[in-house]
Design a protein around this motif. Structure first.
Motif, PDB file in Angstrom:
ATOM      1  N   LYS A  99      24.611  63.119  74.641  1.00 36.82           N
ATOM      2  CA  LYS A  99      24.233  61.724  74.438  1.00 36.82           C
ATOM      3  C   LYS A  99      22.726  61.521  74.519  1.00 36.82           C
ATOM      4  N   THR A 100      21.982  62.486  75.094  1.00 38.68           N
ATOM      5  CA  THR A 100      20.533  62.356  75.180  1.00 38.68           C
ATOM      6  C   THR A 100      19.818  63.227  74.163  1.00 38.68           C
ATOM      7  N   ARG A 101      20.573  63.927  73.302  1.00 36.48           N
ATOM      8  CA  ARG A 101      19.961  64.917  72.428  1.00 36.48           C
ATOM      9  C   ARG A 101      20.172  64.554  70.959  1.00 36.48           C
ATOM     10  N   ARG A 102      19.077  64.409  70.225  1.00 33.34           N
ATOM     11  CA  ARG A 102      19.173  64.178  68.802  1.00 33.34           C
ATOM     12  C   ARG A 102      19.179  65.506  68.072  1.00 33.34           C
ATOM     13  N   GLU A 103      19.905  65.551  66.968  1.00 27.83           N
ATOM     14  CA  GLU A 103      20.057  66.808  66.251  1.00 27.83           C
ATOM     15  C   GLU A 103      18.735  67.327  65.690  1.00 27.83           C
ATOM     16  N   ASP A 104      17.801  66.400  65.400  1.00 31.31           N
ATOM     17  CA  ASP A 104      16.541  66.801  64.792  1.00 31.31           C
ATOM     18  C   ASP A 104      15.425  67.008  65.798  1.00 31.31           C
ATOM     19  N   VAL A 105      15.730  66.936  67.100  1.00 27.38           N
ATOM     20  CA  VAL A 105      14.715  67.111  68.141  1.00 27.38           C
ATOM     21  C   VAL A 105      15.068  68.353  68.961  1.00 27.38           C
ATOM     22  N   PRO A 106      14.282  69.416  68.864  1.00 33.49           N
ATOM     23  CA  PRO A 106      14.630  70.675  69.526  1.00 33.49           C
ATOM     24  C   PRO A 106      14.219  70.740  70.989  1.00 33.49           C
ATOM     25  N   TRP A 107      14.139  69.589  71.652  1.00 28.69           N
ATOM     26  CA  TRP A 107      13.745  69.541  73.055  1.00 28.69           C
ATOM     27  C   TRP A 107      14.706  68.658  73.836  1.00 28.69           C
ATOM     28  N   ASP A 108      14.952  69.045  75.073  1.00 26.16           N
ATOM     29  CA  ASP A 108      15.862  68.311  75.938  1.00 26.16           C
ATOM     30  C   ASP A 108      15.106  67.834  77.176  1.00 26.16           C
ATOM     31  N   PRO A 109      14.827  66.527  77.338  1.00 25.60           N
ATOM     32  CA  PRO A 109      14.112  66.039  78.516  1.00 25.60           C
ATOM     33  C   PRO A 109      14.930  66.243  79.790  1.00 25.60           C
ATOM     34  N   ALA A 110      14.237  66.538  80.870  1.00 24.00           N
ATOM     35  CA  ALA A 110      14.893  66.683  82.173  1.00 24.00           C
ATOM     36  C   ALA A 110      15.092  65.300  82.772  1.00 24.00           C
ATOM     37  N   SER A 111      15.994  64.553  82.155  1.00 25.28           N
ATOM     38  CA  SER A 111      16.321  63.197  82.605  1.00 25.28           C
ATOM     39  C   SER A 111      17.655  62.846  81.975  1.00 25.28           C
ATOM     40  N   ASP A 112      18.065  61.583  82.077  1.00 24.55           N
ATOM     41  CA  ASP A 112      19.328  61.181  81.462  1.00 24.55           C
ATOM     42  C   ASP A 112      19.104  59.985  80.543  1.00 24.55           C
ATOM     43  N   ALA A 113      20.151  59.604  79.844  1.00 25.44           N
ATOM     44  CA  ALA A 113      20.025  58.531  78.852  1.00 25.44           C
ATOM     45  C   ALA A 113      19.675  57.200  79.498  1.00 25.44           C
TER      46      ALA A 113
END
Length: 365
Positions: free
Chosen positions: A199-213
């Motif tokens: 839910k916090t990850r877009r398919e076109d963004v190759p990075w995952d923030p260390a946080s939540d939605a």
């Protein structure tokens, strides 16, 4: 009639808004420096004087002090996992709330929280609190952890939610810096996409923030920086039309970015006119390619072309969809595309599982 409730005409409300800006990125993407530059612009605009103080909450072993000569107006707080007696207290939500309270009491026009990832994945952070609560609920029995996980979240999430609410209600401007980790990819080169959606990850963004939605989408603005272009808002997770002209993925954020955002918060910027222009561009794109091309090449379109480029890809998609819809033959119902049920993959799987269970019960009966 409830005498305590009064609806106020907006023309009578002149209090400035506050900004909550999220900057996420991996090491070397320029989060700290960009945050300081933007904070300088915000602080000077809010106070009306150069050299206005910038609050800095530093969880990174005093890393922000590397910039103390360039930013002598920095008001530094060394936020450690240990208390004055050397006991481990970690970074639970309540300590962050105390920090924001202190920043307001000190009258700071802006405060930077770096790195706020400690509130999520650090010692005493949300993930650590969940693990501790789960151990208590299961008494160390690993076989019960899956069943009790949601109960553990029910205890921990309200504490984190109070912190997010405190950020939203802050009477000072806040810049939140979080770490981001690379996402595992499938495919190669330009055709590669994220291997798994969240839910916090877009398919076109190759990075995952260390946080939540909850955090990401409560921000006034949320961007992810990329090592390929330090300081540039390359991946725009949440950027309202009012800020699209300020946050160019090709241009580093700086003092002027913070100043313009603060002017908008004071109600003195031209952000509303920019939003109206972008909405008009979308309206023309929905009429098809020819209508959008006419608007694009009009005197107004040429004057604001740099701003219009920020939504060009979106307008191209809208125009293509309008053209495709116009080509469909409504007289032939079998030639029309299916509407779809709008269910997510998870929802559809749950529905199918429930239907199978119902059929199996009927067969057994």
């Amino acid at each position: 009639m409830n005498a305590h409730i009064r609806f106020i005409p907006v023309t009578e409300i002149h209090d400035p808004l506050t900004l909550s800006i999220g900057l996420s990125g991996g090491s070397g993407t320029g989060k700290t420096y960009s945050a300081l530059l933007m904070a300088r612009g915000i602080a000077e605009t809010v106070t009306g004087r150069p050299g206005a103080p910038i609050g800095y909450v530093d969880t990174e072993n005093k890393r922000a002090l590397h910039y103390k000569q360039a930013f002598p107006e920095m008001m530094h707080f060394d936020f450690q996992a240990l208390d004055h007696s050397g006991n481990v207290v970690g970074f639970p939500p309540e300590r962050w709330i105390e920090v924001i309270d202190a920043a307001e009491e000190a009258g700071l026009p802006v405060v930077i929280l770096d790195s706020f990832s400690h509130a999520w994945e650090g010692v005493g952070g949300v993930l650590d609190l969940h693990a501790q609560t789960l151990d208590r609920l299961t008494r160390g029995d690993d076989s019960k952890k899956d069943a009790r996980s949601q109960l553990a979240w029910a205890e921990v999430k309200p504490r984190y939610r109070r912190l997010i609410d405190r950020i939203v209600r802050a009477n000072t401007n806040i810049i939140i810096c979080t770490r981001a980790k690379p996402v595992m990819q499938k495919g190669f080169g330009n055709s590669s996409v994220n291997a798994r959606k969240t839910k916090t990850r877009r398919e076109d963004v190759p990075w995952d923030p260390a946080s939540d939605a909850d955090l990401m989408f409560e921000m006034t603005t949320m961007v992810i920086l990329d090592p390929s272009a330090p300081g540039c808002p390359v991946h725009q997770i949440k950027v309202a039309d009012q800020f699209k002209g300020l946050l160019d993925p090709r241009r580093p954020m700086g003092v002027e970015t913070g100043r313009a955002m603060a002017e908008w918060a004071k109600g003195q910027g031209n952000a509303q006119k920019q939003k109206e222009l972008l909405d008009r561009a979308r309206t023309e794109a929905r009429k098809g390619k020819e209508a959008f091309m006419t608007f694009w090449n009009s005197p107004e379109g040429k004057e604001h072309r740099e701003l219009l480029r920020t939504i060009l890809e979106e307008c191209q998609r809208l125009a293509h969809e309008a053209e495709a819809k116009a080509e469909q033959n409504d007289d032939d119902p079998f030639g029309l595309p299916p509407v779809g049920d709008s269910l997510t993959d998870e929802q559809r799987a749950e529905m199918e599982a429930a239907e199978r269970a119902f059929r199996e019960q009927g067969e057994q009966g």
